[in-house]
Design an enzyme around this catalytic site. Sequence first.
Site, PDB file in Angstrom:
ATOM      1  N   LYS A   1       0.826  -1.218   0.000  1.00  0.00           N
ATOM      2  CA  LYS A   1       0.000   0.000   0.000  1.00  0.00           C
ATOM      3  C   LYS A   1       0.860   1.268   0.000  1.00  0.00           C
ATOM      4  CE  LYS A   1      -2.102  -1.980   3.418  1.00  0.00           C
ATOM      5  NZ  LYS A   1      -1.831  -3.411   3.154  1.00  0.00           N
ATOM      6  N   ILE A   2       1.869   1.302   0.889  1.00  0.00           N
ATOM      7  CA  ILE A   2       2.693   2.509   0.978  1.00  0.00           C
ATOM      8  C   ILE A   2       3.598   2.625  -0.252  1.00  0.00           C
ATOM      9  CG2 ILE A   2       4.443   3.716   2.339  1.00  0.00           C
ATOM     10  CD1 ILE A   2       3.278   2.309   4.836  1.00  0.00           C
TER      11      ILE A   2
ATOM     12  N   ASP B   1       9.421  -6.701  -5.532  1.00  0.00           N
ATOM     13  CA  ASP B   1       8.636  -7.270  -4.437  1.00  0.00           C
ATOM     14  C   ASP B   1       8.838  -8.769  -4.447  1.00  0.00           C
ATOM     15  OD1 ASP B   1       6.300  -8.145  -2.749  1.00  0.00           O
ATOM     16  OD2 ASP B   1       5.851  -6.007  -2.875  1.00  0.00           O
TER      17      ASP B   1
ATOM     18  N   CYS C   1       9.146  -2.405   2.311  1.00  0.00           N
ATOM     19  CA  CYS C   1       8.805  -3.793   2.632  1.00  0.00           C
ATOM     20  C   CYS C   1       8.874  -3.968   4.147  1.00  0.00           C
ATOM     21  CB  CYS C   1       9.743  -4.761   1.920  1.00  0.00           C
ATOM     22  SG  CYS C   1      11.477  -4.480   2.275  1.00  0.00           S
ATOM     23  N   PRO C   2       8.181  -4.979   4.678  1.00  0.00           N
ATOM     24  CA  PRO C   2       8.230  -5.169   6.133  1.00  0.00           C
ATOM     25  C   PRO C   2       9.581  -5.712   6.572  1.00  0.00           C
ATOM     26  CG  PRO C   2       6.971  -6.927   5.090  1.00  0.00           C
ATOM     27  CD  PRO C   2       7.351  -5.978   3.995  1.00  0.00           C
TER      28      PRO C   2
ATOM     29  N   THR D   1      11.543   4.631   5.242  1.00  0.00           N
ATOM     30  CA  THR D   1      10.453   4.960   6.170  1.00  0.00           C
ATOM     31  C   THR D   1       9.801   3.673   6.646  1.00  0.00           C
ATOM     32  OG1 THR D   1       8.912   5.133   4.319  1.00  0.00           O
ATOM     33  CG2 THR D   1       9.863   7.204   5.128  1.00  0.00           C
ATOM     34  N   SER D   2      10.484   2.521   6.436  1.00  0.00           N
ATOM     35  CA  SER D   2       9.819   1.253   6.757  1.00  0.00           C
ATOM     36  C   SER D   2      10.220   0.739   8.145  1.00  0.00           C
ATOM     37  CB  SER D   2      10.086   0.232   5.667  1.00  0.00           C
ATOM     38  OG  SER D   2       9.111  -0.759   5.718  1.00  0.00           O
ATOM     39  N   ARG D   3      11.396   0.138   8.240  1.00  0.00           N
ATOM     40  CA  ARG D   3      11.895  -0.305   9.540  1.00  0.00           C
ATOM     41  C   ARG D   3      13.419  -0.192   9.529  1.00  0.00           C
ATOM     42  NH1 ARG D   3       7.638   0.466  11.157  1.00  0.00           N
ATOM     43  NH2 ARG D   3       6.146  -0.886  12.175  1.00  0.00           N
TER      44      ARG D   3
ATOM     45  N   ASP E   1      13.545   7.768   8.379  1.00  0.00           N
ATOM     46  CA  ASP E   1      12.529   8.012   9.400  1.00  0.00           C
ATOM     47  C   ASP E   1      12.628   6.934  10.476  1.00  0.00           C
ATOM     48  OD1 ASP E   1      10.267   9.417  10.469  1.00  0.00           O
ATOM     49  OD2 ASP E   1       8.978   7.782   9.802  1.00  0.00           O
TER      50      ASP E   1
ATOM     51  N   GLU F   1      16.366   2.421  17.297  1.00  0.00           N
ATOM     52  CA  GLU F   1      15.470   3.532  17.599  1.00  0.00           C
ATOM     53  C   GLU F   1      14.579   3.244  18.812  1.00  0.00           C
ATOM     54  OE1 GLU F   1      13.063   3.921  14.030  1.00  0.00           O
ATOM     55  OE2 GLU F   1      11.357   3.039  15.055  1.00  0.00           O
TER      56      GLU F   1
ATOM     57  N   HIS G   1      10.536   8.422  13.307  1.00  0.00           N
ATOM     58  CA  HIS G   1       9.363   7.566  13.089  1.00  0.00           C
ATOM     59  C   HIS G   1       8.051   8.367  13.102  1.00  0.00           C
ATOM     60  CE1 HIS G   1       8.446   3.040  13.238  1.00  0.00           C
ATOM     61  NE2 HIS G   1       7.478   3.656  12.606  1.00  0.00           N
TER      62      HIS G   1
HETATM   63  P1  NAI Z   1       2.014  -3.888   2.801  1.00  0.00           P
HETATM   64  O1  NAI Z   1       1.864  -5.205   3.482  1.00  0.00           O
HETATM   65  O2  NAI Z   1       0.859  -3.290   2.062  1.00  0.00           O
HETATM   66  O3  NAI Z   1       3.234  -3.969   1.760  1.00  0.00           O
HETATM   67  C1  NAI Z   1       4.457  -4.597   2.018  1.00  0.00           C
HETATM   68  C2  NAI Z   1       4.975  -5.145   0.690  1.00  0.00           C
HETATM   69  O4  NAI Z   1       6.281  -5.690   0.924  1.00  0.00           O
HETATM   70  C3  NAI Z   1       4.112  -6.264   0.128  1.00  0.00           C
HETATM   71  O5  NAI Z   1       3.819  -6.022  -1.232  1.00  0.00           O
HETATM   72  C4  NAI Z   1       4.984  -7.505   0.313  1.00  0.00           C
HETATM   73  O6  NAI Z   1       4.774  -8.491  -0.703  1.00  0.00           O
HETATM   74  C5  NAI Z   1       6.370  -6.895   0.215  1.00  0.00           C
HETATM   75  N1  NAI Z   1       7.404  -7.784   0.759  1.00  0.00           N
HETATM   76  C6  NAI Z   1       7.310  -8.709   1.752  1.00  0.00           C
HETATM   77  N2  NAI Z   1       8.482  -9.337   1.916  1.00  0.00           N
HETATM   78  C7  NAI Z   1       9.336  -8.808   1.000  1.00  0.00           C
HETATM   79  C8  NAI Z   1      10.698  -9.057   0.671  1.00  0.00           C
HETATM   80  N3  NAI Z   1      11.403  -9.995   1.320  1.00  0.00           N
HETATM   81  N4  NAI Z   1      11.256  -8.338  -0.333  1.00  0.00           N
HETATM   82  C9  NAI Z   1      10.519  -7.419  -1.005  1.00  0.00           C
HETATM   83  N5  NAI Z   1       9.235  -7.132  -0.735  1.00  0.00           N
HETATM   84  C10 NAI Z   1       8.656  -7.825   0.251  1.00  0.00           C
HETATM   85  O7  NAI Z   1       2.554  -2.874   3.906  1.00  0.00           O
HETATM   86  P2  NAI Z   1       2.504  -1.285   3.909  1.00  0.00           P
HETATM   87  O8  NAI Z   1       1.264  -0.814   4.564  1.00  0.00           O
HETATM   88  O9  NAI Z   1       2.824  -0.773   2.550  1.00  0.00           O
HETATM   89  O10 NAI Z   1       3.705  -0.948   4.921  1.00  0.00           O
HETATM   90  C11 NAI Z   1       5.055  -1.232   4.592  1.00  0.00           C
HETATM   91  C12 NAI Z   1       5.919  -1.047   5.818  1.00  0.00           C
HETATM   92  O11 NAI Z   1       5.968   0.328   6.179  1.00  0.00           O
HETATM   93  C13 NAI Z   1       5.404  -1.747   7.098  1.00  0.00           C
HETATM   94  O12 NAI Z   1       5.854  -3.084   7.155  1.00  0.00           O
HETATM   95  C14 NAI Z   1       5.985  -0.919   8.204  1.00  0.00           C
HETATM   96  O13 NAI Z   1       7.190  -1.518   8.631  1.00  0.00           O
HETATM   97  C15 NAI Z   1       6.283   0.425   7.554  1.00  0.00           C
HETATM   98  N6  NAI Z   1       5.510   1.523   8.151  1.00  0.00           N
HETATM   99  C16 NAI Z   1       6.178   2.651   8.610  1.00  0.00           C
HETATM  100  C17 NAI Z   1       5.481   3.726   9.160  1.00  0.00           C
HETATM  101  C18 NAI Z   1       6.172   4.965   9.628  1.00  0.00           C
HETATM  102  O14 NAI Z   1       5.572   5.731  10.403  1.00  0.00           O
HETATM  103  N7  NAI Z   1       7.387   5.259   9.212  1.00  0.00           N
HETATM  104  C19 NAI Z   1       4.021   3.651   9.308  1.00  0.00           C
HETATM  105  C20 NAI Z   1       3.408   2.471   8.728  1.00  0.00           C
HETATM  106  C21 NAI Z   1       4.148   1.447   8.194  1.00  0.00           C
END
Ligand code: NAI
Length: 304
Positions: free
Chosen positions: A131-132, A151, A179-180, A206-208, A232, A237, A269
């Site tokens: 989504k992001i 992905d 990615c997570p 901005t992920s982890r 971020d 952290e 974050h």
């Molecule tokens: P999502 O689940 O919609 O998308 C994650 C994507 O990563 C999926 O398409 C998945 O197939 C892909 N993925 C999984 N394993 C992978 C790998 N080994 N290599 C490549 N791609 C892989 O999640 P969303 O909502 O887009 O969030 C993504 C990340 O953003 C979250 O996991 C979270 O860690 C981070 N996040 C950070 C925030 C912040 O405040 N900075 C707030 C919200 C989320």
Amino acid sequence: EIEVEYLKTGLAARTASLAKGYDAVCAFVNSDVGTKTVEALHEAGVKLILMRCAGFNNVDLERAKGYGMTVTRVPSYSPEAVAEHAMALALTANRHTHKAYIKCRENDFSLNGLMGVDLYKKTAGIIGTGKIGMAMARICRGFGMRVLGYDMYPNPNNDIEYVTLDELLAQSDLISLHCPLTEQTHHLINRESIAKMKDGVILVNTSRGGLVNTEELIEGIRKGKFFAVGLDVYEEENDKVYEDLSGTILQSSTMARLLSFPNVMVTSHQGFFTREALEAISRITLENAAAFEKGETLVNEVTK
Ligand code: NAI
């Protein structure tokens, strides 16, 4: 009806017993929901852990499952909030807006050190096209960029050109991580993957924090590999995030070293932190709790 008690302290092994008498706890990215905390929550009679965030890498899911506990999350509240922050970081680090602000306040109107690069007609590489990542892809297209995606589970419905990770690393001028954090993605950005990137690349995370090997990132920055870096999230952290430590002496030099570089921009974050996202987070978290109470199907459960 759901009764909520707000506590000032965060969730950790030592505070878990405060949940005694309640069916559920509500936790966030900076909470410690590791093995000891889950054990203590189980002892306190808690059956439900409501994560009010998308990521849940800080939860010992296996232990929770073992106790028959349910863990829910808020998978999506405002993907745009995080993606917009990712672009803000890329732009700030690239155009040195943070430095320009301070310079102008000091009556320094010179352009020294402020030169950036155009994003127009450059290539953006999105790692993790969920989504992001897809929201970021749309933003990058708005800037007139070519967008590549990598992905592990490519989504054929996504309007993005999928390539291999190596191709993405080699071709992108801006790389944004979405990615997570999992075992496979831990230190995805390391000495080897950095070497495969273009010289002068812009990297945004901005992920982890765990997606990036910070020591090897610093090594790359020192070698002049990156035009700009926007973070971020960063390893370590959890001890610092959301705390005002302005009066304390930092015990780790990693952050200080990162901040010493003129082309690195760090925020703490805050990607998710918009009014719209907070409203959606509270609404969906309470919906998760209500569905659990009524025994309805839990669409946002991660312990299935
Ligand atoms: P999502 O689940 O919609 O998308 C994650 C994507 O990563 C999926 O398409 C998945 O197939 C892909 N993925 C999984 N394993 C992978 C790998 N080994 N290599 C490549 N791609 C892989 O999640 P969303 O909502 O887009 O969030 C993504 C990340 O953003 C979250 O996991 C979270 O860690 C981070 N996040 C950070 C925030 C912040 O405040 N900075 C707030 C919200 C989320």
